[in-house]
Design a protein around this motif. Structure first.
Motif, short mmCIF file in Angstrom:
data_model
loop_
_atom_site.label_atom_id
_atom_site.label_comp_id
_atom_site.label_asym_id
_atom_site.label_seq_id
_atom_site.Cartn_x
_atom_site.Cartn_y
_atom_site.Cartn_z
N PRO C 50 0.90 -1.19 -0.15
CA PRO C 50 0.00 0.03 0.06
C PRO C 50 0.83 1.24 0.03
CG PRO C 50 -0.02 -1.08 2.01
CD PRO C 50 0.57 -2.14 1.13
N GLY C 57 1.85 5.29 2.30
CA GLY C 57 0.50 4.62 2.36
C GLY C 57 0.22 4.42 4.07
N GLN C 60 -3.24 3.74 5.40
CA GLN C 60 -4.25 2.72 4.71
C GLN C 60 -5.28 1.99 5.56
OE1 GLN C 60 -4.36 2.14 1.34
NE2 GLN C 60 -5.93 0.52 1.82
#
Lengths: 478, 229, 338
Positions: C50, C57, C60
């Protein structure tokens, strides 16, 4: 508590036997081939070894009072070991024949025997329970051993369910006794109950439940319902076993439990034992008459015999207990011999169980017919065979205690019982002969010969057995 | 005060859930109520100072025994309505026996006498200074050593029995022998062969067993070769 | 203030505060464990993982959480509503309450009970209920198969886990987690009990249904197993529970074998870091191995799983237990409980 104070060496025979059992089990599991014969031989060897270890008789109390080794326990253990060993010999050929050749069979018999030895030495209600469970659990499995046969599975299941109920009753009784007296050790109980007036009704109810549980194991009326079905359904080699050692150990336990901790409460339990005894004798002799199947007949016969044995306990004296032990010895040898003959009843490879199948055996196989006749006469109590002496010691003990009614009923039911035993002899010698049985395997002939010789010649040398039984019985009344 | 309150809370929940075990219509619910009962019993043990017993009760009964119960109950398709059919018919007999037992119980309780030591023991269930785990251990492994071992034998017999009565090993199952698998090397199974371009498998002498050989197409040669890796 | 803390109400407040102090970091830890898993798997499979929501990320997990919250909880027809909803809550709660006894530093546990290790064992053995109930209540074949697999698997591995714990316990002479860590001052148990350490770690994999023992889920065969019918928040609770259990098992491994909060060797440069930090570092290291194993090994077949549990671990742990006990008795090293 130190290690030496445990007195753990007292239980060496049990420990050795249990270790042998585990060794044989591991051997059987690991070996690639089927090792039924070999494991059976090893089991017999283990029984002999244990018997040798029991003989020297190290006596005392061990394991914090849970375990007692005395002349009584040694006597019972030797009898149990001999009976179990003979039953393994009997099973050697039969199991091979009916396709039950699995090494677990002798191993289970061995562990069953460990349980019975534990019962013989129990001096605590808990040891009594655990020993009984060990014995019973192995027998439940053995009764269902022919698992593909409906009758055997039914026998095992029936025995298991009823046996579990009996164990529950016994546990309930134990808990009542513990609750009302504060101890489970036999010696402490005896101390606490030295004054019979101190026994509360709860305690007596507890004793009744314990008696009920043990009466189930020895299949005394009114706890006998399982006996005919299990005897008939179980593999015949197990039926032979069922009638011998697993009757001896609970009976010995019942004797010890009644005589030692509850000895002062004789009046309380005597009536109960007398009732059970009379009912067993009556049912054993009357219900057996109509039987066509020899295994069922032996079931009713065993119920009757347990009734006679209980007379000795009801007498509640050294002589009575001595009679119980002598009776058990004679019974074991007659029973195992009879079953050796029953196991030899096969025609063209097919096992037979009908009494009518014995017709004309006197002409087709005189040796076997003779042995069978000896056992039947012995069980009926015809002098000078050993069965007579067992009954003699028991009845005379009852008479000494003034229990005339009991003795008279015993003699009368013996006469009735003699009818069906002698009927078998009649069938063998006077009925038209059928086709001859298959040749007997040597192992069965051996056991039948051992049983037959013992039964016939017991009167020649009764002294050692009587003396040992006397010594054993005295231990309980110190 | 809190301890007393906690005791009553746990005790009430225990009794209610215990009665639900027998009265719940759905057998799975019965087992779940049984688990709740075990939990409350464990809590009562805790209140009494028997922490080891409490945890063992949860581990053994809830964590293992009840799981197997649940397992079996979920797998079985038991028609409980059918089982209950005879209830009405047998009720009088059952009730009579129950009443008789109850009366007997009262008669027995009427003669209840505490053992002389019980009254004093009640106030000191644990010896001060010794951990109750250690005390239990001493009882089990020293005082009741023989019974402990004998119970082990009972379980061994039960295990042998279960195997004897149910295991049907026909010996034709395919077993995995992991050590043999691991002992296998590339040299045992793999052959490197140079196949000339355009040569068929038969020409090289490699044949797959029992596979009907299709007419080799030229393009499939490389593929077939790769299959031996 | 100190007087207030002695009153029943004060104790209650104090315990609540302690619980919050433990649970909030734990839940954040769970959130970032899911993130770490995806990143580690990504790295091991030469992907990025991610990297869209937030820097690297990092947000996430929160995006996932919000998504789960917004979705509808679907309850299949024929499902047992009550049990269906209870199962994920049970899993999640069990994963949380076990933390009550975990000591993060000397004496830093919400409840420093005498039988701490048994408590942990008891709670971890209850984890199977969430799965069985979920599988049964869903009224679905796949879910039920997953539940059955899980029940057999977890009960099997608990047996050898119990023996491994007993091995540790006879070296310690106490069931208290604090004592267990303090007994490792001279040497961490992972060294003398190395085989047990490995077996324990593998058993924790089986106990948390993690790869390679994730048969109860078995995505490729029974399409996600016991939680195939779950959606939205009820699914999220299972998810959280599984990851919280992973952290719990890592903490258990740390306490039993890796010396808990103790610094390695107890010497200078290492002791500069405070105990709780060491604890966290060790837990994270164990968690990394969890993820590493997932990236490396294929799933076991069911018979192989059972064989490993009953035929390798059980005799192995028993043998080592006897060996350790024998050595302790022979050398007179047996610790005596106070």
């Amino acid at each position: 508590m130190t290690w030496t104070a445990m007195n753990w060496t007292l239980a060496v025979p049990e420990l050795v036997l249990a270790c042998c059992g585990m060794g044989i089990l591991v051997f059987g599991v690991l070996s690639k081939r089927e090792t039924f014969q070999l494991c059976s031989m090893l089991t017999i060897g283990a029984f002999l070894l244990t018997g040798v270890l029991v003989l020297p008789g190290a006596y005392g109390v061990g394991y914090s009072g849970l375990f007692t080794s005395d002349a009584f326990s040694a006597f019972v253990k030797l009898l149990v070991l001999v009976a179990a060993a003979l039953c393994v010999v009997v099973s050697l050929d039969y199991n091979e024949h009916v396709n039950l050749r699995r090494f677990e069979f002798p191993v289970l018999m061995l562990f069953c025997t460990v349980g019975m030895m534990l019962m013989a030495s129990a001096s605590n209600l808990m040891t009594m329970y655990v020993g009984t469970e060990l014995m019973s659990l192995a027998i439940y499995v053995l009764a269902a051993f022919a698992r593909d046969e409906l009758r055997s599975a039914e026998a095992g299941l029936k025995y298991f369910v009823l046996g579990a109920l009996a164990s529950g009753l016994m546990l309930y009784g134990i808990s009542l006794v513990y609750g009302f007296s504060g101890s489970m050790a036999f010696d402490k109980l005896a101390e606490a109950l030295a004054d019979p007036a101190s026994a509360s009704p709860g305690l007596v109810v507890g004793i009744v439940f314990i008696v009920a549980g043990l009466a189930f194991k020895v299949s005394a009326v009114p706890f006998h319902m399982w006996t005919p079905d299990v005897y008939e359904g179980a593999p015949t080699s197990i039926t032979a076993f069922l009638g011998t050692a697993p009757k001896v150990a609970p009976m010995a336990l019942l004797v010890r439990a009644m005589a030692t901790p509850f000895g002062q409460l004789l009046v309380q339990w005597q009536q109960l034992i007398v009732l059970v005894s009379i009912a067993s004798m009556l049912l054993g002799s009357l219900a057996a008459i109509g039987q066509r199947n020899i295994k069922r007949l032996m079931a009713y016969s065993s119920i009757g015999h347990m009734g006679y044995v209980l007379i000795g306990l009801a007498a509640g004296s050294v002589d009575g207990i001595r009679g119980v032990l002598i009776y058990l010895v004679t019974y074991v040898f007659m029973n195992v011999g009879t079953f050796a003959c029953i196991l030899a009843m096969r025609r063209r490879g097919k096992m037979l169980e009908g009494i009518s199948d014995l017709a004309g055996l006197g002409r087709t196989d005189p040796a076997m017919a003779l042995a069978f006749a000896v056992f039947m006469f012995g069980m009926a109590g015809i002098p000078p065979l050993s069965g007579f002496w067992g009954k003699y010691f028991i009845f005379s003990a009852a008479v000494q205690q003034g229990m005339w009614t009991l003795a008279v009923i015993g003699v009368l039911t013996s006469v009735v019982g003699a009818y069906y035993y002698i009927n078998i002899v009649k069938v063998m010698y006077f009925d038209a002969p059928e086709e001859a049985f298959d040749p007997r395997p040597a192992s069965l002939s051996f056991v039948a010969a051992v049983g037959g010789l013992f039964t016939t010649f017991f009167f020649v040398f009764p002294a050692p057995v009587v003396a040992a039984a006397e010594a054993a019985a005295k231990v309980l009344f110190r | 005060m809190i301890a007393t309150l906690a005791f009553y809370v746990f005790a009430v929940i225990l009794l209610v859930s215990a009665s639900m075990v027998v009265s719940a219509r759905n057998p799975v619910h019965s087992v779940l109520f049984l688990i709740l009962t075990f939990f409350n019993a464990a809590a009562l043990f805790l209140l009494a100072g028997a922490e080891f017993l409490a945890m063992i009760l949860v581990i053994v009964y809830v964590g293992a025994v009840a799981v197997l119960f649940l397992f079996v109950v979920m797998m079985l398709d038991v028609n409980f309505a059918q089982l209950r059919e005879g209830f009405q018919r047998y009720l009088p007999v059952g009730a009579t026996i129950g009443v008789v037992l109850l009366v007997e119980l009262f008669m027995v309780l009427g003669g209840w006498k505490f053992a002389p030591e019980a009254a004093s023991l009640r106030f000191a269930p644990v010896t001060p200074g010794v951990h109750n785990t250690a005390q239990l251990g001493r009882l089990l492994y020293t005082d009741y050593f023989l019974l402990f071992q004998a119970s082990g034998l009972v379980l061994l017999v039960a295990m042998i029995g279960a195997i004897v009565l149910t295991l049907r090993d026909k010996g034709d199952g395919r077993r995995q022998d992991i050590s043999r698998q691991l002992a296998r090397t590339a040299a045992d199974t793999l052959v490197m062969v140079d196949v000339a371009t355009g040569a068929g498998m038969k020409d090289v002498g490699i044949l797959r067993p029992k596979v009907a050989e299709p007419e080799p197409v030229a393009a499939a040669h490389d593929h077939g070769h790769g299959g031996h890796h | 203030m100190t007087e207030f803390l002695q009153t029943p109400l004060g104790i209650l407040v104090l315990t609540l505060v302690q619980a919050l102090l433990l649970l909030v970091p734990l839940l954040i830890g769970v959130a970032y464990l899911t993130y770490a898993e995806r990143k580690v798997l990504g790295a091991m499979q030469l992907r990025r993982g991610p990297n869209v929501v937030g820097p690297f990320g990092l947000f996430q997990p929160f995006a996932d959480a919000i998504k789960m919250l917004m979705k509808e909880t679907v309850i299949p027809t024929g499902a047992n509503r009550l049990l269906f909803l209870m199962a994920p809550m049970l899993t999640f709660t069990l994963a949380m309450i076990a933390w009550a006894v975990i000591p993060v530093n000397d004496g830093w546990a919400i409840a420093d009970i005498n039988v701490g290790i048994l408590y942990l064992f008891a709670i971890s053995s209850l984890g199977v209920y969430g799965i069985i109930i979920a599988g049964w209540a869903s009224n679905s074949k796949y879910a039920f198969l997953g539940a059955l697999r899980s029940a057999a698997q977890m009960v099997s591995y608990e047996v050898s886990m119990g023996f491994i714990m007993v091995t540790v316990l006879i070296c310690v002479g106490s069931l208290n987690l604090n004592d267990i860590v303090n007994a490792q001052k001279t040497v961490w148990f992972c060294i003398p009990l190395f085989p047990m350490f490995i077996m324990f770690f593998i058993s924790t994999l089986a106990e948390t249904n993690r790869s390679p023992f994730d048969l109860p889920e078995g995505e490729s065969e029974i399409v996600a197993g016991f939680f195939v019918e779950y959606s939205a928040m009820s699914f999220a609770l299972f998810f959280l529970g599984e990851y919280a259990n992973m952290i719990l098992m890592s903490a258990m491994t740390t306490i039993l074998f890796l010396g808990g909060w103790l610094a390695p060797f107890g010497i200078e440069p290492f002791t500069w870091l405070p105990g709780p930090l060491w604890f966290i570092i060790k837990v994270v290291a164990v968690l990394f191995v969890f993820l590493w194993v997932r990236a490396t090994f294929p799933r076991y077949r069911y018979d192989q799983l059972m064989r490993l549990g009953w035929k390798v671990f059980l005799p192995g742990s028993l043998l080592y237990l006897v060996l350790v006990a024998g050595v302790l008795v022979a050398m007179g090293w047996l610790p005596h409980a106070a």
